[in-house]
Motif scaffolding. Structure first.
Motif, PDB file in Angstrom:
ATOM      1  N   ARG A 206       0.863  -1.173   0.000  1.00  0.00           N
ATOM      2  CA  ARG A 206       0.000   0.000   0.000  1.00  0.00           C
ATOM      3  C   ARG A 206       0.900   1.224   0.000  1.00  0.00           C
ATOM      4  O   ARG A 206       1.619   1.505   0.981  1.00  0.00           O
ATOM      5  CB  ARG A 206      -0.900   0.003   1.240  1.00  0.00           C
ATOM      6  CG  ARG A 206      -1.834   1.207   1.318  1.00  0.00           C
ATOM      7  CD  ARG A 206      -2.998   1.076   0.365  1.00  0.00           C
ATOM      8  NE  ARG A 206      -3.943   2.182   0.507  1.00  0.00           N
ATOM      9  CZ  ARG A 206      -5.071   2.269  -0.175  1.00  0.00           C
ATOM     10  NH1 ARG A 206      -5.404   1.312  -1.033  1.00  0.00           N
ATOM     11  NH2 ARG A 206      -5.880   3.292  -0.009  1.00  0.00           N
TER      12      ARG A 206
ATOM     13  N   VAL B  35       0.380  -5.310   2.614  1.00  0.00           N
ATOM     14  CA  VAL B  35      -1.001  -5.794   2.658  1.00  0.00           C
ATOM     15  C   VAL B  35      -0.982  -7.315   2.542  1.00  0.00           C
ATOM     16  O   VAL B  35      -0.552  -7.873   1.520  1.00  0.00           O
ATOM     17  CB  VAL B  35      -1.851  -5.183   1.524  1.00  0.00           C
ATOM     18  CG1 VAL B  35      -3.304  -5.628   1.673  1.00  0.00           C
ATOM     19  CG2 VAL B  35      -1.751  -3.661   1.543  1.00  0.00           C
TER      20      VAL B  35
ATOM     21  N   HIS C 245      -3.416  -4.599   6.826  1.00  0.00           N
ATOM     22  CA  HIS C 245      -2.304  -3.699   6.550  1.00  0.00           C
ATOM     23  C   HIS C 245      -1.351  -3.727   7.747  1.00  0.00           C
ATOM     24  O   HIS C 245      -1.780  -3.529   8.897  1.00  0.00           O
ATOM     25  CB  HIS C 245      -2.799  -2.262   6.336  1.00  0.00           C
ATOM     26  CG  HIS C 245      -3.572  -2.071   5.070  1.00  0.00           C
ATOM     27  ND1 HIS C 245      -4.672  -2.829   4.738  1.00  0.00           N
ATOM     28  CD2 HIS C 245      -3.381  -1.195   4.035  1.00  0.00           C
ATOM     29  CE1 HIS C 245      -5.152  -2.424   3.569  1.00  0.00           C
ATOM     30  NE2 HIS C 245      -4.390  -1.434   3.120  1.00  0.00           N
TER      31      HIS C 245
END
Length: 615
Positions: free
Chosen positions: A50, A82, A88
């Motif tokens: 991410r 991720v 996350h």
């Protein structure tokens, strides 16, 4: 190990003007706008990155490694890995965080900080006078910047080493730091990586070394995302404080070894204090990780004074044996808990918990400790079975042992957070401080000791409410183990309560009181005498130098042969005048001053008297 580390081959040369340690884990700023992201994650089929507002697939590189090279990335850009389930997670080797250990990491250009004291190479270990601080409670602000403003006062006091309690990012905003989960990331509440570098840079400008406490025997529980996607890097049996890294696994071995090098190189630290190395297991390796790590550091960072210190409850000498030329091979020194335990048990009368073992035969034991190192050198100890505890240590140089009258553990785990200075009278405190600072071992002060702070220092934390940690019952058992046997359950403070943290802040106004100023003057004078008369004689001293001349009830006499000079300590802690072996040479320190002639000419020591001499 050095030849086998998983470091990529395509890294740019490091500009010697800056301090950069290229890691095999995490995000590396390769060039302007070019960042390589690497993560080791076993047993997953996909991994995304991410980056700002976009998810980008990472490439499986084999052997559990994932990698992505991105361009046009500015410093300060948030990123997170991720997992296949959509979770996350931050970078386990990231240099900075956006907010906390559950949020994204930040891309950092480590060349951005411009060092002012690039020529600093440190100071010899024989010059060490250590001052332990907790960044969050050392000042009201609790930041690196605020702590840096206090450094001139420490330099004026005469200390030469500032030792930071762990700063690796941990869950919550406040804590002691021994539950860190992001080993490369300075805790956000204290400031940015550059703030930490500025603190160290300022210390070097004042002639102060800076050491960091690092924890490799376990990782914390809150925010330990690494255990989610790399569970096989941890041992099956954990600890009450969190899982134990399996250093026999190469990715974990590299993560930790590179972390030590990262702190020493990129942050220009002068040394590391390794927490509880006796709890790091590595039975399957040809060379134990603790030994291999020290050798790697020595090989990688030549030309600097880099000092390595361990906490090790075994009282063993293998990590500290010197070479034929008296050079340090592995570790410079070890925290000498036994010295503290003996002094505390005798001075306070507290004989429970781990002080029970030290409550008998005090005078023979304390003189042996001052003369030869460990308090326990091959004894059977209650609760330890038939095995002998400790090893003879008199053959090691006295600077191998770090002595102290208290530290964060010995105050904060007592339940009431009370310091030694609130438990004993001022005259005794002054004599104990004189012995600490004028004995050949390396002395360590805990923040506030110089003005004999009576302020509290508790164990504090900021765990999630659903964490089963630090129950009142657990804290009470801990307090008893640390000598407080009259504590009631209702007296136990909640470590998670913000007020517990605030109450632990060092009160600098106390230093400005008459008692505080007198105490600081005494401390400063003792350190100055150590610098002028003792330090020059410790530079090349070897082992086997201590000799006990007297160890009777309330009376001790010890000589240390430091090259051509004999360093002498005589003390009468009894309530009556006593005859002790004479001293020869120059008087370095005497208490009370008016009794000096009787001590020297007649060897008659009044009650509560002490002399240090050098001949």
């Amino acid at each position: 190990m050095d030849e086998q580390r998983s470091r990529p081959e395509d890294e740019r040369p490091v500009d010697p003007e800056y301090r950069v340690f290229p890691k095999s884990w995490g995000a590396e700023y390769i060039a302007a706008g070019e960042v390589r992201f690497r993560l080791w994650a076993s047993g997953i089929e996909t991994l995304n990155l991410r980056l700002i507002d976009e998810e980008v697939p990472m490439t499986a590189m084999g052997d559990g490694w994932w990698e992505l090279l991105a361009t046009n990335i500015a410093p300060g850009t948030p990123y997170a890995f991720v997992l296949p389930d959509g979770r996350h997670v931050p970078d386990p080797a990231g240099r900075a965080l956006e907010s906390d250990v559950h949020g994204p990491s930040l891309v950092v250009d480590p060349t951005a900080y411009r060092w002012k004291n690039r020529g600093w190479t440190g100071r010899p270990w024989s010059e060490a006078v250590v001052y332990e601080i907790h960044v969050g409670t050392f000042t009201d602000e609790g930041t690196f910047a605020a702590a840096a403003a206090r450094l001139p006062a420490l330099a004026d006091l005469g200390v030469t080493v500032v030792q930071l309690m762990p700063v690796a990012a941990f869950g919550g905003k406040r804590g002691w730091g021994y539950d860190g989960v992001l080993l490369y990331t300075p805790h956000p509440s204290y400031g940015s990586p550059d703030d930490m570098k500025a603190f160290i840079d300022a210390a070097h400008g004042l002639g102060l070394m800076v050491m960091l406490d690092v924890v490799y025997n376990h990782l914390g529980l809150d925010g330990n995302h690494l255990q989610v996607y790399a569970p096989d890097l941890f041992m099956a049996e954990g600890t009450p404080w969190g899982p134990r890294p399996d250093v026999s696994r190469k990715p974990m071995r590299d993560l930790i070894a590179e972390n030590a090098l990262y702190w020493l190189e990129e942050f220009a630290l002068d040394g590391l204090r390794f927490d509880a190395v006796d709890r790091i297991e590595d039975a399957d390796s040809d060379e134990h990780f603790v030994e291999e790590l020290a050798l790697l550091i020595r090989k990688t960072l030549p030309g600097r004074h880099v000092h390595l210190v361990v906490e090790d409850s075994r009282n063993i000498t293998a990590l500290h044996e010197r070479s034929e030329d008296n050079a340090v091979r592995l570790y410079d020194a070890v925290w000498n808990d036994g010295y503290h335990h003996l002094i505390h048990a005798w001075a306070t009368g507290e004989h429970v918990g781990h002080f029970k073992v030290f409550a008998q035969n005090f005078w023979p034991r304390i003189t042996k400790t001052l003369a030869t190192g460990f308090a326990i050198q091959g004894e059977r100890i209650e609760g330890k079975g038939d095995a002998l505890v400790g090893e003879p240590s008199g053959h090691l140089p006295p600077v191998t042992f770090i002595n102290f009258l208290q530290n964060h553990d010995q105050i904060g785990n007592r339940g009431r957070g009370d310091r030694l200075w609130s438990l004993i009278d001022p005259d005794l405190a002054e004599r104990l401080m004189a012995i600490l600072l004028l004995a050949p071992q390396i002395p360590m002060l805990f923040m506030g000791d110089e003005f004999r702070s009576r302020g509290k220092f508790f164990f504090f934390s900021d765990y999630p409410s659903d964490f089963d940690q630090n129950s009142p019952e657990d804290r009470l058992r801990e307090a008893i183990a640390f000598g407080t046997d009259d504590l009631e359950l209702q007296e136990i403070r909640d470590p998670n309560d913000l007020e517990t943290f605030i109450a632990s802040k060092l009160d600098w106004q106390e230093a400005e009181t008459k008692r505080g100023m007198v105490s600081r003057t005494i401390c400063r004078d003792l350190i100055e005498k150590r610098k002028r008369h003792l330090m020059p004689r410790l530079a090349d001293v070897g082992g086997g130098v201590g000799l006990v001349l007297m160890a009777e009830e309330g009376r001790l006499a010890i000589d240390w042969q430091l090259g051509e000079h004999r360093w002498q300590l005589r003390a009468n802690f009894s309530d009556e005048t006593a005859t002790l072996p004479p001293v020869h040479g120059a008087t370095i320190h005497v208490m009370p001053p008016e009794a000096q002639s009787d001590m020297r000419d007649l060897s008659r020591f009044p009650a509560a008297s002490l002399i240090v001499a050098c001949g």
